[in-house]
Structure formats: C-alpha cells, structure tokens
Scaffold this motif. Structure first.
Motif, PDB file in Angstrom:
ATOM      1  N   SER A 235       0.849  -1.191   0.000  1.00  0.00           N
ATOM      2  CA  SER A 235       0.000   0.000   0.000  1.00  0.00           C
ATOM      3  C   SER A 235       0.889   1.246   0.000  1.00  0.00           C
ATOM      4  O   SER A 235       2.003   1.238   0.517  1.00  0.00           O
ATOM      5  CB  SER A 235      -0.922  -0.003   1.221  1.00  0.00           C
ATOM      6  N   TRP A 236       0.374   2.295  -0.597  1.00  0.00           N
ATOM      7  CA  TRP A 236       1.132   3.553  -0.716  1.00  0.00           C
ATOM      8  C   TRP A 236       0.643   4.521   0.337  1.00  0.00           C
ATOM      9  O   TRP A 236      -0.564   4.701   0.505  1.00  0.00           O
ATOM     10  CB  TRP A 236       0.950   4.110  -2.127  1.00  0.00           C
ATOM     11  N   HIS A 237       1.553   5.110   1.068  1.00  0.00           N
ATOM     12  CA  HIS A 237       1.207   6.114   2.066  1.00  0.00           C
ATOM     13  C   HIS A 237       2.038   7.350   1.774  1.00  0.00           C
ATOM     14  O   HIS A 237       3.267   7.281   1.812  1.00  0.00           O
ATOM     15  CB  HIS A 237       1.514   5.616   3.485  1.00  0.00           C
ATOM     16  N   GLY A 238       1.386   8.445   1.476  1.00  0.00           N
ATOM     17  CA  GLY A 238       2.138   9.671   1.190  1.00  0.00           C
ATOM     18  C   GLY A 238       1.365  10.531   0.208  1.00  0.00           C
ATOM     19  O   GLY A 238       0.191  10.285  -0.064  1.00  0.00           O
ATOM     20  N   ARG A 239       2.043  11.515  -0.342  1.00  0.00           N
ATOM     21  CA  ARG A 239       1.357  12.415  -1.265  1.00  0.00           C
ATOM     22  C   ARG A 239       1.104  11.706  -2.599  1.00  0.00           C
ATOM     23  O   ARG A 239       1.761  10.708  -2.906  1.00  0.00           O
ATOM     24  CB  ARG A 239       2.180  13.681  -1.463  1.00  0.00           C
ATOM     25  N   GLU A 240       0.188  12.212  -3.352  1.00  0.00           N
ATOM     26  CA  GLU A 240      -0.140  11.587  -4.629  1.00  0.00           C
ATOM     27  C   GLU A 240       1.010  11.788  -5.616  1.00  0.00           C
ATOM     28  O   GLU A 240       1.521  12.892  -5.775  1.00  0.00           O
ATOM     29  CB  GLU A 240      -1.426  12.185  -5.197  1.00  0.00           C
ATOM     30  N   LEU A 241       1.407  10.700  -6.260  1.00  0.00           N
ATOM     31  CA  LEU A 241       2.509  10.787  -7.211  1.00  0.00           C
ATOM     32  C   LEU A 241       1.972  11.050  -8.616  1.00  0.00           C
ATOM     33  O   LEU A 241       0.901  10.570  -8.966  1.00  0.00           O
ATOM     34  CB  LEU A 241       3.314   9.481  -7.214  1.00  0.00           C
ATOM     35  N   THR A 242       2.733  11.779  -9.389  1.00  0.00           N
ATOM     36  CA  THR A 242       2.320  11.998 -10.776  1.00  0.00           C
ATOM     37  C   THR A 242       2.636  10.747 -11.589  1.00  0.00           C
ATOM     38  O   THR A 242       3.388   9.877 -11.150  1.00  0.00           O
ATOM     39  CB  THR A 242       3.081  13.183 -11.399  1.00  0.00           C
ATOM     40  N   HIS A 243       2.069  10.710 -12.779  1.00  0.00           N
ATOM     41  CA  HIS A 243       2.295   9.573 -13.667  1.00  0.00           C
ATOM     42  C   HIS A 243       3.775   9.369 -13.931  1.00  0.00           C
ATOM     43  O   HIS A 243       4.302   8.265 -13.879  1.00  0.00           O
ATOM     44  CB  HIS A 243       1.546   9.819 -14.978  1.00  0.00           C
ATOM     45  N   ALA A 244       4.467  10.457 -14.181  1.00  0.00           N
ATOM     46  CA  ALA A 244       5.902  10.385 -14.486  1.00  0.00           C
ATOM     47  C   ALA A 244       6.676   9.828 -13.305  1.00  0.00           C
ATOM     48  O   ALA A 244       7.600   9.028 -13.452  1.00  0.00           O
ATOM     49  CB  ALA A 244       6.431  11.770 -14.853  1.00  0.00           C
ATOM     50  N   GLU A 245       6.250  10.243 -12.114  1.00  0.00           N
ATOM     51  CA  GLU A 245       6.952   9.774 -10.921  1.00  0.00           C
ATOM     52  C   GLU A 245       6.735   8.281 -10.707  1.00  0.00           C
ATOM     53  O   GLU A 245       7.661   7.541 -10.379  1.00  0.00           O
ATOM     54  CB  GLU A 245       6.505  10.577  -9.691  1.00  0.00           C
ATOM     55  N   VAL A 246       5.485   7.833 -10.917  1.00  0.00           N
ATOM     56  CA  VAL A 246       5.187   6.410 -10.747  1.00  0.00           C
ATOM     57  C   VAL A 246       6.005   5.587 -11.729  1.00  0.00           C
ATOM     58  O   VAL A 246       6.605   4.564 -11.368  1.00  0.00           O
ATOM     59  CB  VAL A 246       3.680   6.142 -10.939  1.00  0.00           C
ATOM     60  N   SER A 247       6.068   6.047 -12.974  1.00  0.00           N
ATOM     61  CA  SER A 247       6.809   5.235 -13.942  1.00  0.00           C
ATOM     62  C   SER A 247       8.306   5.293 -13.677  1.00  0.00           C
ATOM     63  O   SER A 247       9.032   4.350 -13.987  1.00  0.00           O
ATOM     64  CB  SER A 247       6.489   5.656 -15.383  1.00  0.00           C
ATOM     65  N   ALA A 248       8.773   6.367 -13.056  1.00  0.00           N
ATOM     66  CA  ALA A 248      10.187   6.423 -12.681  1.00  0.00           C
ATOM     67  C   ALA A 248      10.475   5.381 -11.603  1.00  0.00           C
ATOM     68  O   ALA A 248      11.493   4.678 -11.658  1.00  0.00           O
ATOM     69  CB  ALA A 248      10.537   7.819 -12.179  1.00  0.00           C
ATOM     70  N   VAL A 249       9.556   5.268 -10.641  1.00  0.00           N
ATOM     71  CA  VAL A 249       9.717   4.254  -9.587  1.00  0.00           C
ATOM     72  C   VAL A 249       9.724   2.862 -10.219  1.00  0.00           C
ATOM     73  O   VAL A 249      10.570   2.014  -9.907  1.00  0.00           O
ATOM     74  CB  VAL A 249       8.577   4.380  -8.545  1.00  0.00           C
ATOM     75  N   ALA A 250       8.787   2.652 -11.145  1.00  0.00           N
ATOM     76  CA  ALA A 250       8.696   1.351 -11.809  1.00  0.00           C
ATOM     77  C   ALA A 250       9.996   1.032 -12.539  1.00  0.00           C
ATOM     78  O   ALA A 250      10.508  -0.082 -12.465  1.00  0.00           O
ATOM     79  CB  ALA A 250       7.521   1.337 -12.783  1.00  0.00           C
ATOM     80  N   ALA A 251      10.542   2.032 -13.220  1.00  0.00           N
ATOM     81  CA  ALA A 251      11.767   1.807 -13.999  1.00  0.00           C
ATOM     82  C   ALA A 251      12.939   1.457 -13.082  1.00  0.00           C
ATOM     83  O   ALA A 251      13.716   0.557 -13.363  1.00  0.00           O
ATOM     84  CB  ALA A 251      12.086   3.056 -14.807  1.00  0.00           C
ATOM     85  N   LEU A 252      13.023   2.166 -11.962  1.00  0.00           N
ATOM     86  CA  LEU A 252      14.120   1.910 -11.032  1.00  0.00           C
ATOM     87  C   LEU A 252      14.025   0.501 -10.451  1.00  0.00           C
ATOM     88  O   LEU A 252      14.995  -0.241 -10.413  1.00  0.00           O
ATOM     89  CB  LEU A 252      14.080   2.928  -9.897  1.00  0.00           C
ATOM     90  N   THR A 253      12.836   0.149  -9.992  1.00  0.00           N
ATOM     91  CA  THR A 253      12.681  -1.151  -9.349  1.00  0.00           C
ATOM     92  C   THR A 253      12.926  -2.280 -10.342  1.00  0.00           C
ATOM     93  O   THR A 253      13.368  -3.349  -9.952  1.00  0.00           O
ATOM     94  CB  THR A 253      11.276  -1.310  -8.741  1.00  0.00           C
TER      95      THR A 253
END
Lengths: 50, 792
Positions: free
Chosen positions: B513-531
């Motif tokens: 589950s995600w706890h924190g501020r809402e991430l933008t689309h670009a930010e989510v895909s950056a997380v996905a790319a890193l992981t």
C-alpha cells in the motif's frame, strides 16, 4: 459347412493382424506424445523463404 | 495514477510483454533472439503463434555450459555415441506451444552439426542427434539458450536415466480385448442355436478355437493379477488379487474340462471378459501425470557441475568431485551446492528453496552459507567445509526415518475382499456337503460355478474405476495425487499440519500500500523503472504493485546493498529504500517492511509491504478446525502469531522457529498419539515431514515447478478447497461400498443358479458384462455428481 471354417480362419487372421498393428504402435511410442505429431504435420516444409 | 502506469498497450514482438511505445522489444535479450532468428530465416516462429517467446531479461552467463566440454560429463549425458552420431536428451521447461516445437525441430538451421531434433511435448524433452565432429554438446546447449530455450541439466541427469514407460499393462489389455471379442463371437452360434441345431463337428471346432484363444489371456494378460497375489502370499497377506486368481483358475480349469469331455462350451467368454474389464480399471487407476514428479530429491535441484577456483584458474568440476577445502565460485542467481564459508564477494541468499521463506538473508564475510540457497547479488566465492553428500540440506534426505519404506495400512478393499472370500468358501463348502448327500454328480458343477460367479472382481472393479475417476476429478481442480492409495490416506486424516511460510501466505501475495502524497504519472513510472533494475524482493513487490515498467533510460543508477537504490530518470532524482538511506525522518511501524520514496530530495511517502494470506484461507481454517486437529509448524519468527491464532482457533498448536528436524519429530509425536497426519508444506525443509506424515501434500505456485517428494501436488491457488478435497476422498470410499453392495445383487442372482448346479455359460455370459458395465456407469455417475456438488 467347411466354407465357414475358411471364413473363420480369414477373420481371425485379420483380427490378429490388427492386434499386432496395435502392439507395434504402442511399442513405437505413438501414444506417448499426443501433441507434437498432431502439430508437426501442419508445418509446411518450405520454410526457408527469406 | 497507478492505472496510468499500466496503460501500456504496446507489446514486445518476441514475448508479448509490455514495452515502451517507440520500441519493438521489451529488452535487449528479446531483440537478440529476434535478430538471430531473422538472420537464419526462422521468422515463421512468430507466424505460428503470436509472440511465442519468453522474456529474456535475465541474461545467461557466458560460460555457464563450460562443464559440458568435460569428456566424462559428456559421456554420462549422452545416450549413444559413435564417430558419426551422438544422441542426447535435454529437458527444456520452456516448451509450451507449437512455435517452440517448430523452432526446436529446425535447430539444424542454426547449428549445421545437428542432424535431427525431436520434441516430446508431454515430457518437455528434446532428443537431439548430432555429429560430434561438427559440433559439441556445449555448443548445442548454448545455441538453445541463445534462442531462449535453456536446457535444464541437473545432478539427477548424471545418476539415472528415465526408465522406459511401462507398457505391459497396455499389451495385456490389448491381448485380453482381442481374445474376449473373438471368443464372444465364436460363442454366439452355440448360445442362439439351441440344443442340437448345430452340426456336431462345427460345435467342436468352435469350442476348441475358444480354448485356444483363451490361452493368451490365461497365461499372459492375467499375469497382472498373479504377480500381486503371489507377492501378497509370500508376505503372509491375503490381498484381493488372491480370490480373483482363484476364480480365474477355477473358471479356466472347469471350462477346459467341459470342452475336453464334450459336456459344454465352458465359460471362456466370462473369464476373458472379466480379465479385460479389470485390466481397464487398473489402467485407469494407474494413470500417471507425466511432467510431474513425486519422487524428486535434492539431486534434481542441484547443478551438474560448479566452478572451482584453483591457483587463480577457474575449472568446471562435477559436483560429486568437489572436496572439502575447495573454493567454489558461485555466480549470480546460482544455487549453492555445498556448505561453505563466504570468502569473497557479498552474499544475499534466497533460501526459499530450503525454508520456503522468500525474504533473502544477508551473510557476512566468514559466515557459514548452507547449501540450497540461491545467490542474489553478483558473484561470490565460498570455501567448502563439507562435501556435497554431507551438507546440511543433503543430510535431511539421508535421515534414517526417510530411508525405510512406509508401507502403511493395507487398503480396506483387501480386508473387505478377505471377508468376501471366506463367505464364498463357506457357501461352496455348504453346497458341496448338500450335494454330497443328495447327488454327488452335482458337486463338481455346483462348486466350480460358485467360485466362478462369486469372484470379488466386482469389488476390484468398483474400487479401481472409482479411484481412477476420482484422481481425474481432483486433477481437474489442480490436486494431483500420486496414486489411488493416496486418496484413501487422505480420507483417514484426523490432524492437519501446516507449514506457514509460503503455505498459508502466498509468495507473491504480499499486500503493498502507498502512504504519502499523490505521485504523478511520471513519478510512478520512474519508480517502476528503477525497481525493474533490481532483483531485491522488495523491489519486485513494489514493481508488481505499480505495474510493468515503462522503460526510461536511467542515468547514474546505483544500488547500495541492504540500503536502497537511486538513479536519475527524466531529470528527476529518485531514491528508494530504507528510512536512513532516503533521509526519511520517522521509522513507521516497527517490524514492517517499508520502502521509502524520495524524489528530488523531498520525502514523498512510503510503500508498506505486508504479509497477506492466500485467498479463502481464513474461511478454510475456520471450517477445518471443527473437524480436525490443527498444527502450525513455522520456520519464522512468531510475529504473525496473533493473526494465526485468531484464524486457527484456540485448540490449534502454533509452533514457531521450527527447524526441519523439529517438524519431522513433531509429526512422529502426533502419530504416536494415534493421529493420522496430513502435512501441507512446500519448501525442501518440509521434505522429511511430508514423507513421514500419513499423507503429505506439497504446494506449488505452478505445477511445472519443482516440489519435494510427496503423495500429492496441489496448486497453491486451490488450497482453500482443501476441506472439499478431504470430503471427496471420503465420498470415494462410500461410492466403492455402494457399488460393491449393488454388485452383490448380481452375485446373489448368479449364486441362485450356481448352488443348484445349473449355471449355464449363457447365464454367466449375460451376468458378467452387465454387472461390470453397470458398476462402471454407477461409479462414474456417482463420483461425477459428488465432484460437481463439492467442488463447484
């Protein structure tokens, strides 16, 4: 009536032929893999087109 | 926001996984395979099936198959070899469609030395014939790997060849069927012509032909019953095959006497018919699941060879030849074959093979690393302190308890068969005495007729058909039992033992589950790319949660062991990892796994990873605790004790931090108290407990995976059906009994004629097939009905 005896021999011979064919096909492994042969026959041979 | 990340419709042309919009392939590996196939004119691969490949993100090490150059290894793997030809069979788990078939059978176009390849789809095996002077085993293995079909070569391949499938039962059935049909045909004229209508000579010819045709059945097909009967007799145990053999022999002798004396046509059709039906039943019951193995030991998990470092040189060495004191080079993602001390490199070991626990363990320099773990972080070197055969993992398999055979209780069918036999013998004796007083000429016909008609073949038929059908119904719901005895053992269970790690909690069913501020689309895909760049299990879970990676180029990617990872994506600096690493202030929820996210120096929030139980588990445990004793043997810390206690009820025993031998001892204790134990486990460390328990079921995420030796393999997604499976196994016994009682009606009808000494071959020929066929239909109908009702 001897004609029935002849017929009997012929029919038994045919039946034995099929029994032998069955045993041969099992021994040959024809029932081991029911997927590959069925698909293999669908591939055309001239696949080397560029 | 998460949805947006998953809105990637563009698919890789090779494997069909999502990939960036302007690219054709999801990764370099897929592209390489495509180019290789394209170069060799093998692109029809992509025409037969749409995107048939398997993602090639994990590159295979260059010299992985170097050990195949070793002449001794080669000799042990080859089935045949001379100057012109060599034959080898590789197991390739990736085989899944007709494209695979086509490509593998065109292997000769990639490697000119290959003469012929033949795929066995059911076994996922490829048989390759090649010219040893034109190519080598290693080259073939590497070619296969380069097109995405890496052969699986394990230590087990060294030891034993797969036994040839046993087809004797099929031949016996074929012969019995042939003889039965012809005898039936030759008997009709006599049955239908009535007394004295056939020419005498003709009748004699027909009868002798019948006698001749029954010989193969009596001497060959019925061997399937002689052997078990003889074995049982040698061990002083009366099994059900014994009365059946008695009936077959009596029928044959009586028939031969009838024919030779000219007093009748004999019961050849009844005898051959019943042998045929019983063979069909046995064949159905003995159906095996090919591609599944219930007898794997550690050798199936271990590689054939490992790299030994000696004086700075690396040499592939066969595993049995590894000595104490050798330095082993363990590559990234390789299995550790022997216990050793870490001497070089950093070790992050995934012990899920051994313990079922998916969280990897970090080991420090000089620490002992036990065999069976998988290295997750680059290459490392270990100094072996025990040989492979003495390693901790191996010793689990060599324990005394596991070596002895566990014959278990004989099936209730044999006991029932014994009672039945005594009753029949009593009736036969009583009849003999009666006729001895009144008409001694009738002793022989009446007594033999009783033995013919009252053979417990109906019981055997009922049992084998019901068992066979039940195995099929269960396998439809992904429970694959080893054999028919396993159904009966499952029915007798009084106590259920669970292994927690991976059994109740799924490996992939961690809730994120995600706890924190809402991430933008670009930010989510950056997380996905890193992981996507990390093999750490937490990264994997986060990646699965946010969706497949939308591939971005990552600049200056770095991963700090045990801390986190960071990189630049689209001029955005992203850090993922522990609180200390990302600079988050508070440590939230002690004990829970947390991945903090820091974007451009700002703490954006964190992903919380929690254990989740498999679907339907709480309900299942609630239902089970009403009927069975429950025990939980977990290798974990007691962190989840509260949750588990709530689900399993007050009477359940919960034990944590259990080692493999603790689990085994616990089961022995339960058995000494008279409990019948069902063990459900998955890891190799449960292997002993699975074997010791009265019924052991190993759980797997995917039936192609490797599972330890057990009585059954259950797909994890079906675990919630366990109560229904146990109910089904009990219904199975009831169905056999019902069918048996039903068959007694036929027996009594036959006995009515038999005791009077007037059982004609025609009566027997009508009673026998009609009772067999109606029993088959009855058991089929009842088990199908029960299956529909219980396992909807």
């Amino acid at each position: 009536m001897s004609v029935i005896i002849i017929l009997l021999c012929v029919s038994l011979a045919v039946a034995i032929f099929f029994l032998v064919a069955f045993i041969w096909s099992v021994k040959d492994g024809q029932y081991d893999d029911d997927y590959s042969p069925a698909h293999r026959m669908l591939f055309d041979d001239k696949t080397s087109k560029e | 926001m998460i949805k947006q990340a998953q809105e990637v419709s563009h698919q890789c042309a090779h494997c069909g996984e999502p990939c960036p919009p302007d690219e054709q392939f999801c990764c370099q590996g897929c592209q390489t395979v495509y180019e290789l196939l394209n170069e060799n004119g093998l692109c029809r691969y992509y025409e037969i099936n749409n995107k048939p490949g398997v993602a090639q993100r994990q590159p295979v090490r260059q010299d992985k198959f170097a050990f195949l150059d070793d002449e001794r290894t080669e000799r042990q793997l080859l089935q045949f070899r001379d100057e012109k030809q060599a034959h080898v069979t590789f197991h390739i788990p990736h085989i899944h469609c007709s494209s695979c078939l086509w490509l593998l059978e065109n292997l000769h176009r990639l490697d000119a030395g290959v003469q012929q390849t033949e795929v066995n789809f059911a076994e996922k095996d490829v048989r390759i014939i090649y010219g040893p002077n034109k190519t080598s085993l290693r080259k073939i293995a590497e070619t296969l790997t380069s097109i995405g079909y890496e052969p699986y070569i394990s230590l087990q391949d060294l030891k034993s060849r797969k036994p040839a499938p046993n087809r004797k039962l099929i031949y016996q059935l074929g012969v019995a069927g042939f003889c039965f049909a012809n005898i039936m045909l030759l008997s009709f004229p006599e049955y239908f012509s009535g007394e004295g209508h056939m020419e005498g000579q003709m009748t004699v010819v027909f009868r002798y032909l019948n006698l001749l045709l029954s010989l193969p059945v009596f001497l060959y097909s019925a061997q399937a019953f002689y052997m078990p009967a003889w074995k049982g007799l040698k061990h002083g145990f009366l099994n059900i095959d014994l009365p059946i053999v008695l009936a077959i022999v009596t029928t044959f002798v009586r028939s031969v006497v009838d024919v030779l004396s000219g007093s009748g046509g004999g019961y050849f059709d009844s005898m051959t018919g019943i042998v045929m039906f019983m063979l069909i039943g046995r064949l159905l019951q003995d159906k095996t699941y090919r591609g599944l193995s219930f007898d794997r030991d550690y050798t199936a998990y271990f590689p054939i060879a490992v790299t030994v470092v000696k004086d700075g040189n690396e040499a592939p060495t066969q595993l049995p030849d590894v000595k104490t004191g050798d330095t082993l080079l363990i590559h990234h993602q390789e299995l550790i074959p022997a216990d050793g001390l870490l001497v070089k490199g950093s070790a992050l070991i995934d012990y899920s093979f051994v313990t079922g626990e998916s969280v990897p363990v970090r080991k420090q320099m000089g620490e002992i690393i036990y065999a069976g773990g998988r290295q997750l972080e680059g290459n490392m070197e270990i100094l072996t302190i025990r040989e492979v055969a003495q390693s901790y993992l191996t010793s689990l398999w060599n324990r005394e308890e596991l070596r002895r055979d566990n014959p278990g209780k004989p099936s209730f069918i044999h006991l029932l068969g014994q009672y039945f036999t005594w009753v029949v013998l009593f009736i036969a004796a009583a009849t003999a005495v009666y006729w001895g007083i009144y008409d001694s000429a009738k002793i022989w016909p009446s007594v033999t007729a009783i033995l013919i008609i009252a053979c417990p073949c109906a019981l055997l038929l009922a049992a084998s058909f019901t068992n066979g059908h039940m195995l099929r119904i269960l396998s439809r719901h992904k429970l694959y039992l080893r054999n028919a005895q396993a159904i009966e053992r499952l029915a007798g269970v009084t106590h259920i033992v669970f292994d927690k790690t991976g059994t109740l909690t799924g490996k992939s069913s961690t809730t994120v589950s995600w706890h924190g501020r809402e991430l933008t689309h670009a930010e989510v895909s950056a997380v996905a790319a890193l992981t996507a760049h990390s093999q750490h299990p937490a990264s994997r879970q986060v990646r699965e949660f946010v969706g497949k990676p939308v591939v971005h180029t990552i600049d200056r990617f770095s991963e700090q062991t045990g801390q986190g990872l960071q990189g630049w994506v689209h001029q955005m600096h992203v850090q993922l990892g522990s609180a200390a690493y990302t600079g988050a202030r508070e440590a939230v929820q002690p004990g829970a796994s947390v991945v903090h996210v820091n974007i451009n120096g700002d703490h954006a929030g964190y992903y919380l990873l929690e254990h989740a139980y498999r679907k339907g588990i709480p309900e299942m445990l609630g239902e089970l605790q009403q009927h069975f004793g429950l025990t939980l043997l977990s290798g974990d810390q007691p962190g989840e004790a509260g949750n588990l206690r709530r689900m399993m009820g007050d009477k359940a025993t919960l034990l944590f931090q259990q080692q493999a031998h603790d689990k085994l001892d616990r089961i022995v204790q339960l058995q000494e108290k008279g409990e019948k134990v069902l063990m459900i486990g998955d890891g190799l460390n449960d292997a002993g407990a699975l074997r010791q328990s009265d019924a052991g079921i190993s759980l797997t995420e995917d039936s192609n995976n490797f599972t330890p030796a057990s009585d059954g393999i259950l797909e994890a997604s079906q675990l919630h059906r366990l109560p229904a499976f146990i109910r089904m196994s009990r219904i199975n016994k009831r169905i056999i009994l019902i069918a048996f009682l039903y068959s007694i009606v036929y027996n009594l009808t036959g006995l009515f004629f038999a005791v009077q000494g007037i059982l004609s071959p025609l009566t027997a020929a009508i009673l026998m097939p009609s009772s067999s066929i109606s029993i088959i239909l009855l058991t089929w109908g009842m088990s199908e009905y029960a299956g529909r009702k219980q396992l909807r």
